[in-house]
Design a protein around this motif. Structure first.
Motif, PDB file in Angstrom:
ATOM      1  N   UNK A 193      35.314  39.100  29.826  1.00  0.00           N
ATOM      2  CA  UNK A 193      36.506  39.734  29.257  1.00  0.00           C
ATOM      3  C   UNK A 193      37.641  38.724  29.064  1.00  0.00           C
ATOM      4  N   UNK A 194      37.666  37.666  29.878  1.00  0.00           N
ATOM      5  CA  UNK A 194      38.782  36.727  29.882  1.00  0.00           C
ATOM      6  C   UNK A 194      38.508  35.404  29.169  1.00  0.00           C
ATOM      7  N   UNK A 195      37.246  35.048  28.955  1.00  0.00           N
ATOM      8  CA  UNK A 195      36.931  33.765  28.323  1.00  0.00           C
ATOM      9  C   UNK A 195      35.671  33.921  27.473  1.00  0.00           C
ATOM     10  N   UNK A 196      35.131  32.817  27.026  1.00  0.00           N
ATOM     11  CA  UNK A 196      33.956  32.850  26.157  1.00  0.00           C
ATOM     12  C   UNK A 196      32.655  32.544  26.890  1.00  0.00           C
ATOM     13  N   UNK A 197      32.687  32.597  28.214  1.00  0.00           N
ATOM     14  CA  UNK A 197      31.478  32.379  29.009  1.00  0.00           C
ATOM     15  C   UNK A 197      30.643  33.657  29.042  1.00  0.00           C
ATOM     16  N   UNK A 198      29.362  33.484  29.303  1.00  0.00           N
ATOM     17  CA  UNK A 198      28.494  34.640  29.459  1.00  0.00           C
ATOM     18  C   UNK A 198      28.836  35.353  30.767  1.00  0.00           C
ATOM     19  N   UNK A 225      32.622  49.411  29.586  1.00  0.00           N
ATOM     20  CA  UNK A 225      31.938  48.371  30.354  1.00  0.00           C
ATOM     21  C   UNK A 225      32.631  47.036  30.098  1.00  0.00           C
ATOM     22  N   UNK A 226      32.958  46.314  31.181  1.00  0.00           N
ATOM     23  CA  UNK A 226      33.653  45.037  31.093  1.00  0.00           C
ATOM     24  C   UNK A 226      32.838  43.995  31.836  1.00  0.00           C
ATOM     25  N   UNK A 227      32.640  42.842  31.199  1.00  0.00           N
ATOM     26  CA  UNK A 227      31.893  41.757  31.813  1.00  0.00           C
ATOM     27  C   UNK A 227      32.821  40.673  32.332  1.00  0.00           C
ATOM     28  N   UNK A 228      32.398  40.003  33.397  1.00  0.00           N
ATOM     29  CA  UNK A 228      33.153  38.894  33.977  1.00  0.00           C
ATOM     30  C   UNK A 228      32.206  37.749  34.296  1.00  0.00           C
ATOM     31  N   UNK A 229      32.667  36.519  34.019  1.00  0.00           N
ATOM     32  CA  UNK A 229      31.922  35.346  34.463  1.00  0.00           C
ATOM     33  C   UNK A 229      32.206  35.153  35.948  1.00  0.00           C
ATOM     34  N   UNK A 230      31.471  34.259  36.572  1.00  0.00           N
ATOM     35  CA  UNK A 230      31.609  34.046  38.011  1.00  0.00           C
ATOM     36  C   UNK A 230      33.032  33.613  38.381  1.00  0.00           C
ATOM     37  N   UNK A 231      33.602  32.685  37.604  1.00  0.00           N
ATOM     38  CA  UNK A 231      34.948  32.187  37.902  1.00  0.00           C
ATOM     39  C   UNK A 231      35.993  33.301  37.818  1.00  0.00           C
ATOM     40  N   UNK A 232      35.963  34.103  36.772  1.00  0.00           N
ATOM     41  CA  UNK A 232      36.962  35.147  36.631  1.00  0.00           C
ATOM     42  C   UNK A 232      36.740  36.296  37.607  1.00  0.00           C
TER      43      UNK A 232
END
Length: 54
Positions: free
Chosen positions: A4-9, A20-27
């Motif tokens: 949701x915050x960047x272009x990472x998977x 549904x909202x996705x997050x990478x590990x960092x976020x």
């Protein structure tokens, strides 16, 4: 799914009310730290401990 915050998977996704909202590990970690600093995690821990049957 993408973060949701960047272009990472996204490595994690949450869903509420059909959204549904996705997050990478960092976020995910950053958001978890924010919740911790706001006291939300302590409140959740207290609520879970209150309802626990021992």
């Amino acid at each position: 799914m993408w973060c949701h915050y960047c272009e990472e998977e996204a490595t994690m996704a949450v869903e509420k009310g059909g959204v549904k909202v996705g997050l990478c590990k960092q976020h995910f970690r950053e958001r978890l730290e924010e919740l911790k600093s706001e006291g939300w995690l302590d409140d959740l821990r207290d609520e879970l401990n209150t309802d626990r049957i021992e």
